[in-house]
Motif scaffolding. Structure first.
Motif, PDB file in Angstrom:
ATOM      1  N   PHE A  11      17.848 -13.329   1.814  1.00 18.28           N
ATOM      2  CA  PHE A  11      18.799 -12.606   0.973  1.00 18.28           C
ATOM      3  C   PHE A  11      19.944 -13.534   0.595  1.00 18.28           C
ATOM      4  N   LYS A  12      20.371 -13.410  -0.662  1.00 16.00           N
ATOM      5  CA  LYS A  12      21.462 -14.240  -1.141  1.00 16.00           C
ATOM      6  C   LYS A  12      22.484 -13.330  -1.827  1.00 16.00           C
ATOM      7  N   ARG A  13      22.629 -13.466  -3.159  1.00  9.63           N
ATOM      8  CA  ARG A  13      23.578 -12.588  -3.865  1.00  9.63           C
ATOM      9  C   ARG A  13      22.813 -11.389  -4.441  1.00  9.63           C
ATOM     10  N   ASP A  14      22.111 -10.685  -3.556  1.00 11.94           N
ATOM     11  CA  ASP A  14      21.224  -9.598  -3.986  1.00 11.94           C
ATOM     12  C   ASP A  14      21.127  -8.558  -2.866  1.00 11.94           C
ATOM     13  N   LEU A  15      22.297  -8.099  -2.406  1.00 14.46           N
ATOM     14  CA  LEU A  15      22.343  -7.320  -1.170  1.00 14.46           C
ATOM     15  C   LEU A  15      22.134  -5.833  -1.417  1.00 14.46           C
ATOM     16  N   ARG A  16      20.872  -5.491  -1.635  1.00 10.05           N
ATOM     17  CA  ARG A  16      20.453  -4.109  -1.869  1.00 10.05           C
ATOM     18  C   ARG A  16      18.955  -4.040  -1.591  1.00 10.05           C
ATOM     19  N   PHE A  17      18.435  -2.835  -1.564  1.00  7.18           N
ATOM     20  CA  PHE A  17      16.991  -2.642  -1.398  1.00  7.18           C
ATOM     21  C   PHE A  17      16.335  -2.088  -2.660  1.00  7.18           C
ATOM     22  N   THR A  18      17.036  -1.273  -3.420  1.00  3.34           N
ATOM     23  CA  THR A  18      16.422  -0.442  -4.454  1.00  3.34           C
ATOM     24  C   THR A  18      15.480  -1.189  -5.394  1.00  3.34           C
ATOM     25  N   ASP A  19      15.971  -2.226  -6.049  1.00  2.00           N
ATOM     26  CA  ASP A  19      15.149  -2.947  -7.037  1.00  2.00           C
ATOM     27  C   ASP A  19      15.151  -4.433  -6.713  1.00  2.00           C
ATOM     28  N   HIS A  20      14.803  -4.757  -5.501  1.00  2.00           N
ATOM     29  CA  HIS A  20      14.888  -6.127  -5.008  1.00  2.00           C
ATOM     30  C   HIS A  20      13.546  -6.821  -5.235  1.00  2.00           C
ATOM     31  N   GLU A  21      13.482  -7.655  -6.279  1.00  3.85           N
ATOM     32  CA  GLU A  21      12.211  -8.258  -6.690  1.00  3.85           C
ATOM     33  C   GLU A  21      11.586  -9.164  -5.618  1.00  3.85           C
ATOM     34  N   PRO A  22      12.361 -10.039  -4.955  1.00  2.80           N
ATOM     35  CA  PRO A  22      11.731 -10.866  -3.903  1.00  2.80           C
ATOM     36  C   PRO A  22      11.127 -10.018  -2.790  1.00  2.80           C
ATOM     37  N   LEU A  23      11.837  -8.990  -2.361  1.00  4.27           N
ATOM     38  CA  LEU A  23      11.329  -8.127  -1.292  1.00  4.27           C
ATOM     39  C   LEU A  23      10.114  -7.341  -1.762  1.00  4.27           C
ATOM     40  N   TYR A  24      10.144  -6.930  -3.025  1.00  2.00           N
ATOM     41  CA  TYR A  24       9.009  -6.187  -3.603  1.00  2.00           C
ATOM     42  C   TYR A  24       7.728  -7.026  -3.520  1.00  2.00           C
ATOM     43  N   TYR A  25       7.813  -8.291  -3.933  1.00  2.00           N
ATOM     44  CA  TYR A  25       6.625  -9.136  -3.915  1.00  2.00           C
ATOM     45  C   TYR A  25       6.263  -9.565  -2.496  1.00  2.00           C
ATOM     46  N   ALA A  26       7.249  -9.732  -1.642  1.00  2.00           N
ATOM     47  CA  ALA A  26       6.956 -10.067  -0.245  1.00  2.00           C
ATOM     48  C   ALA A  26       6.173  -8.946   0.424  1.00  2.00           C
ATOM     49  N   GLN A  27       6.440  -7.704   0.019  1.00  2.00           N
ATOM     50  CA  GLN A  27       5.733  -6.563   0.587  1.00  2.00           C
ATOM     51  C   GLN A  27       4.257  -6.536   0.185  1.00  2.00           C
ATOM     52  N   GLN A  28       3.907  -7.241  -0.882  1.00  2.00           N
ATOM     53  CA  GLN A  28       2.518  -7.238  -1.331  1.00  2.00           C
ATOM     54  C   GLN A  28       1.617  -8.037  -0.388  1.00  2.00           C
ATOM     55  N   SER A  94       4.922 -19.996  11.978  1.00  2.00           N
ATOM     56  CA  SER A  94       4.191 -20.683  10.926  1.00  2.00           C
ATOM     57  C   SER A  94       4.532 -19.977   9.610  1.00  2.00           C
ATOM     58  N   VAL A  95       5.582 -20.438   8.965  1.00  2.15           N
ATOM     59  CA  VAL A  95       6.086 -19.786   7.750  1.00  2.15           C
ATOM     60  C   VAL A  95       5.202 -20.169   6.577  1.00  2.15           C
ATOM     61  N   GLN A  96       4.689 -19.178   5.887  1.00  2.00           N
ATOM     62  CA  GLN A  96       3.787 -19.408   4.759  1.00  2.00           C
ATOM     63  C   GLN A  96       4.525 -19.391   3.416  1.00  2.00           C
ATOM     64  N   ASN A  97       5.397 -18.420   3.258  1.00  2.00           N
ATOM     65  CA  ASN A  97       6.130 -18.261   1.990  1.00  2.00           C
ATOM     66  C   ASN A  97       7.563 -17.841   2.270  1.00  2.00           C
ATOM     67  N   ILE A  98       8.447 -18.240   1.361  1.00  2.00           N
ATOM     68  CA  ILE A  98       9.823 -17.767   1.396  1.00  2.00           C
ATOM     69  C   ILE A  98      10.112 -17.108   0.053  1.00  2.00           C
ATOM     70  N   PHE A  99      10.690 -15.923   0.113  1.00  4.01           N
ATOM     71  CA  PHE A  99      11.017 -15.154  -1.090  1.00  4.01           C
ATOM     72  C   PHE A  99      12.530 -15.021  -1.190  1.00  4.01           C
ATOM     73  N   SER A 100      13.070 -15.295  -2.371  1.00  3.64           N
ATOM     74  CA  SER A 100      14.506 -15.110  -2.588  1.00  3.64           C
ATOM     75  C   SER A 100      14.783 -14.972  -4.073  1.00  3.64           C
ATOM     76  N   SER A 101      15.991 -14.550  -4.379  1.00  4.36           N
ATOM     77  CA  SER A 101      16.450 -14.573  -5.765  1.00  4.36           C
ATOM     78  C   SER A 101      16.966 -15.969  -6.089  1.00  4.36           C
ATOM     79  N   GLU A 102      16.952 -16.324  -7.372  1.00  5.20           N
ATOM     80  CA  GLU A 102      17.650 -17.537  -7.789  1.00  5.20           C
ATOM     81  C   GLU A 102      19.140 -17.278  -7.626  1.00  5.20           C
TER      82      GLU A 102
END
Length: 239
Positions: A11-28, A94-102
């Protein structure tokens, strides 16, 4: 001992859950998620930084963690440099992917991101970054910016499923070793003279503006005293 495969949501400058694109794709992904936020001393000491900014960030994170209590999970907060935190996490998982906002911040955070990209690449980790506004990194010409902006603003919202979490916890001993020093008490102590952080408060301010305060917007926007009651006051939440 074989390290557990995971993905990390940074998480960076995106401190919410509702429409969080990195978290959305990480959940996939079927891999469990480790959620982290890093208070970086170098960034906090930069000339454009102030206690009020970090108090707002802390309050936003605190509200998110309150929501995660229902699933016995949390966003792990660090007060350390990003490189040190991630290198330590790579020893435990063993970290495979990191998701974040730009992160569209200052020169310091941009250079930090370039250094982190090199670090992740050296560990064969994919860093998935997602655009959050109209700023397009490394755009060579503004001729196509309007089309890119239109596409970004009309894109379908990525709504996070808050009932299908797959979040892991960090071992308490490992966490204590890399979390860093306690945050300044001024950051963790509420101050009634400032707006509080948190997604729920953002919605509250927006709703009140649309229902009542908007009537004086055009007359009060340029008046320092009256703008407090005539403007939306949602800009800190958007930033």
């Amino acid at each position: 001992m074989q390290r557990q495969k995971i993905n990390i949501v940074w998480f960076k400058r995106d401190l919410r859950f509702t429409d969080h694109e990195p978290l959305y794709y990480a959940q996939q992904s079927e891999l469990p998620l480790l959620l982290v936020y890093i208070f970086e001393p170098s960034v906090m000491a930069h000339h454009d930084s102030d206690i009020r900014h970090w108090r707002f960030v802390y309050e936003s994170l605190k509200e998110m963690n309150e929501k995660l209590k229902s699933v016995d999970a949390s966003i792990f907060l660090f007060h350390n440099e990003a490189k040190s935190v991630f290198e330590a996490l790579f020893h435990s998982f063993s970290v495979q992917n990191i998701f974040s906002s730009e992160e569209i911040g200052n020169g310091l955070t941009y250079e930090r991101d370039k250094a982190m990209k090199r670090l992740f690449k050296s560990h064969h980790i994919t860093w998935n970054e997602y655009q959050t506004n109209g700023v397009v990194r490394k755009l060579k010409s503004r001729k196509i910016w309007e089309k890119l902006w239109e596409a970004q603003m009309t894109a379908q919202h990525k709504l996070v499923l808050e009932d299908t979490w797959n979040i892991i916890s960090l071992d308490s001993q490992v966490y204590s070793q890399i979390r860093g020093a306690d945050l300044n008490a001024e950051i963790t102590t509420p101050n009634k003279n400032f707006q509080e952080g948190g997604e729920s408060r953002a919605w509250r301010y927006l709703e009140h503006f649309l229902k009542e305060r908007h009537v004086n917007y055009s007359k009060h926007i340029s008046k320092p005293l009256l703008s407090r009651t005539g403007c939306s006051r949602v800009s800190p939440y958007l930033a």
